[in-house]
Design an enzyme around this catalytic site. Structure first.
Site, mmCIF file in Angstrom:
data_model
loop_
_atom_site.group_PDB
_atom_site.id
_atom_site.type_symbol
_atom_site.label_atom_id
_atom_site.label_comp_id
_atom_site.label_asym_id
_atom_site.label_seq_id
_atom_site.Cartn_x
_atom_site.Cartn_y
_atom_site.Cartn_z
ATOM 1 N N LYS A 60 0.863 -1.179 0.000
ATOM 2 C CA LYS A 60 0.000 0.000 0.000
ATOM 3 C C LYS A 60 0.903 1.233 0.000
ATOM 4 C CE LYS A 60 -4.492 1.039 0.659
ATOM 5 N NZ LYS A 60 -5.703 0.340 0.271
ATOM 6 N N GLY B 95 -23.021 4.916 -1.461
ATOM 7 C CA GLY B 95 -22.094 5.463 -2.462
ATOM 8 C C GLY B 95 -21.916 4.475 -3.595
ATOM 9 N N ASN B 96 -20.697 4.423 -4.122
ATOM 10 C CA ASN B 96 -20.448 3.580 -5.302
ATOM 11 C C ASN B 96 -20.789 2.115 -5.051
ATOM 12 O OD1 ASN B 96 -19.450 5.711 -6.867
ATOM 13 N ND2 ASN B 96 -17.505 5.603 -5.789
ATOM 14 N N VAL B 97 -20.348 1.580 -3.919
ATOM 15 C CA VAL B 97 -20.611 0.168 -3.652
ATOM 16 C C VAL B 97 -22.040 -0.031 -3.136
ATOM 17 C CG1 VAL B 97 -19.909 -1.878 -2.353
ATOM 18 C CG2 VAL B 97 -18.172 -0.246 -3.111
ATOM 19 N N TYR C 245 -24.758 1.607 -3.563
ATOM 20 C CA TYR C 245 -25.777 1.738 -4.610
ATOM 21 C C TYR C 245 -25.872 0.450 -5.440
ATOM 22 C CZ TYR C 245 -27.972 3.040 -8.976
ATOM 23 O OH TYR C 245 -28.790 3.050 -10.068
ATOM 24 N N GLY D 30 -24.703 3.472 3.970
ATOM 25 C CA GLY D 30 -23.795 4.036 2.974
ATOM 26 C C GLY D 30 -24.222 3.638 1.581
HETATM 27 P P1 NAD Z 1 -18.213 6.070 -1.436
HETATM 28 O O1 NAD Z 1 -17.408 7.190 -0.892
HETATM 29 O O2 NAD Z 1 -18.634 6.077 -2.850
HETATM 30 O O3 NAD Z 1 -19.522 5.826 -0.550
HETATM 31 C C1 NAD Z 1 -19.555 5.929 0.821
HETATM 32 C C2 NAD Z 1 -20.943 6.423 1.181
HETATM 33 O O4 NAD Z 1 -21.086 6.387 2.603
HETATM 34 C C3 NAD Z 1 -21.209 7.852 0.747
HETATM 35 O O5 NAD Z 1 -22.437 7.922 0.055
HETATM 36 C C4 NAD Z 1 -21.270 8.623 2.076
HETATM 37 O O6 NAD Z 1 -22.154 9.738 2.023
HETATM 38 C C5 NAD Z 1 -21.789 7.554 2.998
HETATM 39 N N1 NAD Z 1 -21.560 7.799 4.421
HETATM 40 C C6 NAD Z 1 -20.498 8.393 5.031
HETATM 41 N N2 NAD Z 1 -20.688 8.431 6.357
HETATM 42 C C7 NAD Z 1 -21.878 7.834 6.599
HETATM 43 C C8 NAD Z 1 -22.619 7.542 7.768
HETATM 44 N N3 NAD Z 1 -22.191 7.908 8.973
HETATM 45 N N4 NAD Z 1 -23.808 6.908 7.653
HETATM 46 C C9 NAD Z 1 -24.284 6.556 6.430
HETATM 47 N N5 NAD Z 1 -23.615 6.810 5.285
HETATM 48 C C10 NAD Z 1 -22.436 7.434 5.359
HETATM 49 O O7 NAD Z 1 -17.328 4.753 -1.127
HETATM 50 P P2 NAD Z 1 -17.471 3.330 -1.795
HETATM 51 O O8 NAD Z 1 -16.501 3.218 -2.906
HETATM 52 O O9 NAD Z 1 -18.903 3.020 -2.022
HETATM 53 O O10 NAD Z 1 -16.902 2.402 -0.616
HETATM 54 C C11 NAD Z 1 -17.700 2.112 0.525
HETATM 55 C C12 NAD Z 1 -16.850 1.356 1.534
HETATM 56 O O11 NAD Z 1 -16.358 0.151 0.941
HETATM 57 C C13 NAD Z 1 -15.614 2.109 2.000
HETATM 58 O O12 NAD Z 1 -15.350 1.769 3.347
HETATM 59 C C14 NAD Z 1 -14.505 1.541 1.127
HETATM 60 O O13 NAD Z 1 -13.229 1.627 1.755
HETATM 61 C C15 NAD Z 1 -14.938 0.111 0.994
HETATM 62 N N6 NAD Z 1 -14.442 -0.552 -0.216
HETATM 63 C C16 NAD Z 1 -14.754 -0.068 -1.436
HETATM 64 C C17 NAD Z 1 -14.284 -0.709 -2.578
HETATM 65 C C18 NAD Z 1 -14.640 -0.216 -3.956
HETATM 66 O O14 NAD Z 1 -14.463 -0.982 -4.938
HETATM 67 N N7 NAD Z 1 -15.152 0.991 -4.111
HETATM 68 C C19 NAD Z 1 -13.484 -1.868 -2.471
HETATM 69 C C20 NAD Z 1 -13.207 -2.367 -1.188
HETATM 70 C C21 NAD Z 1 -13.680 -1.693 -0.072
#
Ligand code: NAD
Length: 358
Positions: free
Chosen positions: A80, A182-184, A186, A180
């Site tokens: 990392k 967000g990307n995942v 949704y 949450g």
């Molecule tokens: P993202 O930033 O797109 O989405 C995160 C969402 O969580 C946002 O919509 C944000 O508004 C919301 N949020 C923040 N604080 C909150 C709270 N207190 N209560 C409710 N919602 C809240 O991130 P992502 O890419 O969707 O990733 C989500 C999680 O999965 C993260 O912890 C990330 O590290 C982990 N992750 C993501 C991936 C990936 O492929 N994107 C891979 C492995 C792990």
């Protein structure tokens, strides 16, 4: 400030401190293990309170990547990088290029990609200096946005957990609380909805909530009430450390399975969940869909979305294996996952490990 005596040090193979006066770059690359393959893991840009915090974070995160990649069986080791600074005000193309030159200096022992504070555009700047970068949207085998693959892995993890508890992985009528969106989150809601699950959701951003309510008929829950919902599954997809002394007593779900990294505030919370009769799907196993797909890009193998999604489904069987062992041994699933990952790394080491091709 020390590395070898840091609590987070775990016999990391290499820690590289990188600085570039002209661009203001201050970065650390930690290669935890290359026993299985080249160390792969994203680059995070973050304003750390101290250098100690930055060192501890990169050591911890790189070890996490070794475990994640080992369990995902993708032929990759763990590493990392962190860049110290504010990604909104201090990130420039030149700074990313300077980082790229340091990545290149490791000759493929480290392969970088996006993490918190990084975008595809940033990785394009890195890619002008080194070929040891993934998560691009252009080029041979580019794998694009990892989130749908991550979400699919979590979806498979939820199904495997239901099968283990109920004997059936049918999602019809199953209630899932998703924290949450967000990307995942949704993409996970989309898959759950298509499979017939009932969704309870929360997010701090109203627009994110509105889109899943509109598209998937989800029920909105207050941000601080999502953990205590009467549901079958709690899926944390926002923050780390959501499973802690305060939240565990509120849990009504029998399954915790989500995408967020480092869901357990402390390792002992794995045992606390077990004692409460909650089945915990180890986060780094079920959120490995992204890296499973990116692994093809690293190997230079172009795959279709369908083939990428199918590869992610390995999460289902690995999780069932972990659940069975945890039950037999009366131990937390989180501990079993760590042990399984460590055993794979040790076995690769014993077999001679991975070496850069001459
Ligand atoms: P993202 O930033 O797109 O989405 C995160 C969402 O969580 C946002 O919509 C944000 O508004 C919301 N949020 C923040 N604080 C909150 C709270 N207190 N209560 C409710 N919602 C809240 O991130 P992502 O890419 O969707 O990733 C989500 C999680 O999965 C993260 O912890 C990330 O590290 C982990 N992750 C993501 C991936 C990936 O492929 N994107 C891979 C492995 C792990």
């Amino acid at each position: 400030m020390s590395v070898f005596s840091s609590e987070s040090f775990d016999n990391h193979e290499q820690v590289l401190f990188c600085s570039d006066k002209d661009t203001g770059l201050k970065a650390i690359i930690a290669v935890h293990s290359t026993a299985i393959g080249p160390g792969a893991g994203g680059c995070r840009m973050w304003q750390y309170a101290s250098e100690e915090d930055a060192i501890s974070d990169v050591l911890r995160l790189s070890r996490g990547m070794s475990y994640k990649n080992a369990l995902a069986n993708v032929g990759l080791g763990g590493a990392k990088a962190i860049i110290m600074g504010d990604s909104k005000s201090q990130k420039t193309p030149e700074l990313m290029k300077a980082f790229g030159r340091y990545v290149d200096s490791l000759s493929g022992r480290y392969i970088t990609a996006e993490d918190v504070g990084m975008s595809v555009k940033d990785m394009e700047h890195v890619a002008t200096q080194t070929r040891w970068v993934a998560g691009l949207v252009r080029g041979n085998a580019a794998s694009g946005d990892p989130s749908p693959f991550t979400a699919h892995g979590v979806f498979c993890g939820i199904r495997a957990s239901l099968r283990y508890l109920n004997g059936s992985d049918d999602l019809k009528g199953i209630r899932v609380a998703v924290q949450g969106l967000g990307n995942v989150g949704y993409n996970l809601c989309r898959e759950l909805h298509q499979a017939g699950a009932e969704l309870m959701v929360s997010d701090i951003h109203a627009v994110h909530v509105e889109r899943v309510v509109k598209k998937f008929g989800a029920t909105v829950v207050a941000v601080d009430a999502i953990i205590g919902q009467e549901v079958d599954v709690f899926a944390p997809c926002a923050l780390g450390a959501v499973i802690n002394d305060e939240t565990i007593p509120q849990l009504k779900a029998k399954i915790v399975a989500g995408a967020a990294n480092n869901q357990l505030a402390e390792a002992r919370h794995g045992e606390a969940l077990r004692e409460r009769g909650v089945l915990y799907a180890p986060d780094y196993l079920i959120n490995a869909g992204g890296i499973i797909n990116v692994a093809n890009e690293i190997k230079g193998v172009p795959v279709t979305v369908e083939a990428g999604m199918a590869a992610v489904e390995v999460v289902y069987s690995t999780l069932l294996e972990i659940y069975a062992t945890a039950e037999q041994e009366g131990r937390p699933t989180s501990e079993i996952a760590d042990e399984m990952a460590k055993a794979r790394i040790e076995a690769a080491k014993a077999a001679g490990g991975w070496h850069i091709a001459a």
